[in-house]
Write a protein that holds these residues in place. Structure first.
Motif, PDB file in Angstrom:
ATOM      1  N   GLY A 101       0.781  -1.226   0.000  1.00  0.00           N
ATOM      2  CA  GLY A 101       0.000   0.000   0.000  1.00  0.00           C
ATOM      3  C   GLY A 101       0.810   1.271   0.000  1.00  0.00           C
ATOM      4  N   THR A 102       2.109   1.203  -0.345  1.00  0.00           N
ATOM      5  CA  THR A 102       2.956   2.391  -0.321  1.00  0.00           C
ATOM      6  C   THR A 102       3.425   2.767  -1.720  1.00  0.00           C
ATOM      7  N   LEU A 103       3.823   4.029  -1.848  1.00  0.00           N
ATOM      8  CA  LEU A 103       4.413   4.548  -3.076  1.00  0.00           C
ATOM      9  C   LEU A 103       5.921   4.611  -2.860  1.00  0.00           C
ATOM     10  N   LYS A 104       6.671   3.952  -3.718  1.00  0.00           N
ATOM     11  CA  LYS A 104       8.124   3.856  -3.552  1.00  0.00           C
ATOM     12  C   LYS A 104       8.806   4.703  -4.622  1.00  0.00           C
ATOM     13  N   VAL A 105       9.294   5.889  -4.204  1.00  0.00           N
ATOM     14  CA  VAL A 105      10.003   6.812  -5.080  1.00  0.00           C
ATOM     15  C   VAL A 105      11.499   6.703  -4.771  1.00  0.00           C
ATOM     16  N   ALA A 113       0.136   5.226   0.563  1.00  0.00           N
ATOM     17  CA  ALA A 113      -0.827   5.703  -0.435  1.00  0.00           C
ATOM     18  C   ALA A 113      -2.186   5.032  -0.283  1.00  0.00           C
ATOM     19  N   GLN A 114      -2.225   3.812   0.274  1.00  0.00           N
ATOM     20  CA  GLN A 114      -3.476   3.071   0.444  1.00  0.00           C
ATOM     21  C   GLN A 114      -4.463   3.877   1.276  1.00  0.00           C
ATOM     22  N   GLY A 115      -5.644   4.113   0.727  1.00  0.00           N
ATOM     23  CA  GLY A 115      -6.687   4.817   1.453  1.00  0.00           C
ATOM     24  C   GLY A 115      -6.583   6.326   1.404  1.00  0.00           C
ATOM     25  N   PRO A 119      -4.306  14.371  -3.593  1.00  0.00           N
ATOM     26  CA  PRO A 119      -3.741  15.530  -2.888  1.00  0.00           C
ATOM     27  C   PRO A 119      -3.056  15.157  -1.570  1.00  0.00           C
ATOM     28  N   GLU A 120      -3.580  14.161  -0.862  1.00  0.00           N
ATOM     29  CA  GLU A 120      -2.940  13.739   0.391  1.00  0.00           C
ATOM     30  C   GLU A 120      -1.564  13.141   0.126  1.00  0.00           C
ATOM     31  N   VAL A 121      -1.438  12.368  -0.956  1.00  0.00           N
ATOM     32  CA  VAL A 121      -0.138  11.801  -1.313  1.00  0.00           C
ATOM     33  C   VAL A 121       0.807  12.909  -1.771  1.00  0.00           C
ATOM     34  N   GLU A 122       0.285  13.910  -2.455  1.00  0.00           N
ATOM     35  CA  GLU A 122       1.114  15.050  -2.872  1.00  0.00           C
ATOM     36  C   GLU A 122       1.733  15.743  -1.666  1.00  0.00           C
ATOM     37  N   ARG A 123       0.952  15.974  -0.627  1.00  0.00           N
ATOM     38  CA  ARG A 123       1.473  16.626   0.575  1.00  0.00           C
ATOM     39  C   ARG A 123       2.512  15.758   1.276  1.00  0.00           C
ATOM     40  N   ALA A 124       2.252  14.442   1.308  1.00  0.00           N
ATOM     41  CA  ALA A 124       3.217  13.539   1.928  1.00  0.00           C
ATOM     42  C   ALA A 124       4.526  13.509   1.150  1.00  0.00           C
ATOM     43  N   LEU A 125       4.451  13.568  -0.176  1.00  0.00           N
ATOM     44  CA  LEU A 125       5.652  13.611  -1.008  1.00  0.00           C
ATOM     45  C   LEU A 125       6.455  14.874  -0.755  1.00  0.00           C
ATOM     46  N   ALA A 126       5.769  15.999  -0.686  1.00  0.00           N
ATOM     47  CA  ALA A 126       6.453  17.272  -0.436  1.00  0.00           C
ATOM     48  C   ALA A 126       7.182  17.239   0.900  1.00  0.00           C
ATOM     49  N   GLN A 127       6.536  16.691   1.912  1.00  0.00           N
ATOM     50  CA  GLN A 127       7.157  16.605   3.233  1.00  0.00           C
ATOM     51  C   GLN A 127       8.374  15.686   3.205  1.00  0.00           C
ATOM     52  N   ALA A 128       8.280  14.567   2.487  1.00  0.00           N
ATOM     53  CA  ALA A 128       9.394  13.630   2.406  1.00  0.00           C
ATOM     54  C   ALA A 128      10.570  14.224   1.640  1.00  0.00           C
ATOM     55  N   LEU A 129      10.314  15.003   0.601  1.00  0.00           N
ATOM     56  CA  LEU A 129      11.391  15.636  -0.155  1.00  0.00           C
ATOM     57  C   LEU A 129      12.194  16.586   0.714  1.00  0.00           C
ATOM     58  N   GLU A 130      11.516  17.324   1.568  1.00  0.00           N
ATOM     59  CA  GLU A 130      12.205  18.262   2.457  1.00  0.00           C
ATOM     60  C   GLU A 130      12.933  17.533   3.584  1.00  0.00           C
TER      61      GLU A 130
END
Length: 388
Positions: A101-105, A113-115, A119-130
């Protein structure tokens, strides 16, 4: 004398049932035995069916409890995503949500990502990039579904075929044109699709409080709008969801209609009469089953199977037997109706049961037709004996 004896041997007694059918206490009150030429009180079956009903669990019609977090498009494993991270060609691309259930970048921790929505995944990606210091300030990020995968969902309770169902998706085939459009949408993963794939809701279902369990949380969803002409509350399901339809322990006549959550139809098992049809094939009846719309009543099915009509003098007093099974208790029931009597009763609806999935019909010829058939058989026997 011989023919009279044969006709007498054909007499059979009234079907006996374990359930108290004669008093109207079976699954349908319409099963009850006809004891009077005509009931003075019309249309009592609906009222009789409602007597044992448990209260609706959903409360006020249209009110849905605690499902706000379920609304909208949610992602699940195996969904195909188009991910754009600014102008970064190395990180941008097509991704499939993993089995966990995860997105592996690349170069980043796995992102749940599951559930979640896009837009929620977009915010999580932005936080992980920083957090990983790949970017001091996260660039514009876009997460769009290119293709929805199928989901596996458990459906139980007051449905005709409770089991694990797989809904939505197109298997291993992906519509490239839709994928290149950088977006996707589907109704095939909705709760209504899961209920229909589980055989549809039974007439005893409480659709005011359909239960959905997800990640240890219980949600109750009011789906009465599908039968009341209102917008039905529907949600997108995820792999691992569990759906349970409670029962009101009574037969609800108003649920015996086609709908997005009803059975797609009834596969009727049948045995046709001997006369005036010589068999199923000349009558255009399939060898095993025949499809009829959901909500069809017994007498409609009897007509549909060519058990009515023909010469009035020889075929008037036919009978038809309905074989059904109580879906709550699993107990079978056999109901016999005189076709000519039912056709002429003003209160016929009170004794005309609805057909349920898996029901069977057997038609019997009139006594005169039985005698004629017996004479034909005896004639063949006599001719055969003479030839020998």
């Amino acid at each position: 004398m011989t023919l009279i004896a044969v006709a007498g041997c054909a007499t059979v007694r009234t079907p006996y049932n374990v359930e108290p059918v004669s008093r109207g206490h079976a699954y349908q009150a319409q099963y009850r035995e006809i004891t009077t030429p005509q009931d003075n009180r019309f249309l009592r079956s609906v009222e009789m069916n409602q007597v044992p009903c448990l209260p609706l669990r959903g409360g006020i019609a249209g009110k849905t409890i605690a499902i706000e977090t379920l609304l909208g498009e949610k992602l699940t494993r195996n969904d195909l995503l188009d991910v754009r991270i600014g102008t970064d060609e190395e990180l941008s691309g097509s991704y499939v949500i993993s089995r966990d259930g995860t997105l592996k970048v690349p170069f980043m921790p796995s992102i749940r990502a599951q559930g979640r929505s896009g837009p929620e995944v977009e915010r999580a990606l932005a936080q992980a990039l920083e957090q990983t210091e790949l970017y001091d300030t996260a660039p514009p990020i876009s997460v769009r579904v290119a293709d929805f995968a199928s989901v596996s969902v458990g459906v139980s309770g007051a449905v005709f075929e409770p089991h694990q169902v797989e809904i939505g998706g197109k298997g291993d085939t992906i519509d490239t044109n839709r994928a290149q459009a950088l977006g996707a949408s589907t109704e095939a993963r909705n709760l209504s699709a899961a209920l229909r794939n589980a055989g549809g809701v039974r007439p005893d279902a409480d659709i005011s409080a359909v239960e959905l369990r997800r990640n240890g949380k219980l949600y109750r969803i009011d789906m009465r709008g599908v039968f009341e002409g209102r917008n039905m509350v529907d949600v997108m399901l995820l792999t691992g969801d569990q759906v349970f339809v409670p029962s009101r322990q009574c037969f609800q006549d108003d649920l015996m209609r086609p709908s997005p959550i009803s059975p797609p139809g009834v596969s009727l098992f049948l045995s046709n009469l001997t006369q005036p049809a010589t068999g199923n094939a000349p009558s255009a009846i399939g060898r095993t089953v025949r499809e009829i719309p959901y909500g069809t009543r017994h007498m409609q099915a009897v007509i549909d199977t060519n058990c009515v009509g023909g010469a009035r003098a020889t075929s008037a007093h036919r009978s038809a037997i309905l074989m059904s099974r109580n879906p709550v208790t699993g107990v079978s029931v056999v109901i016999e109706r005189d076709i000519e009597d039912m056709l002429r009763r003003a209160d016929r609806d009170d004794y005309d049961p609805y057909m349920l999935p898996g029901d069977g019909i057997a038609c019997y010829d009139s006594t005169i037709t039985n005698v004629a058939e017996a004479a034909r058989v005896l004639g063949l026997v006599v001719v055969g004996a003479a030839l020998n």
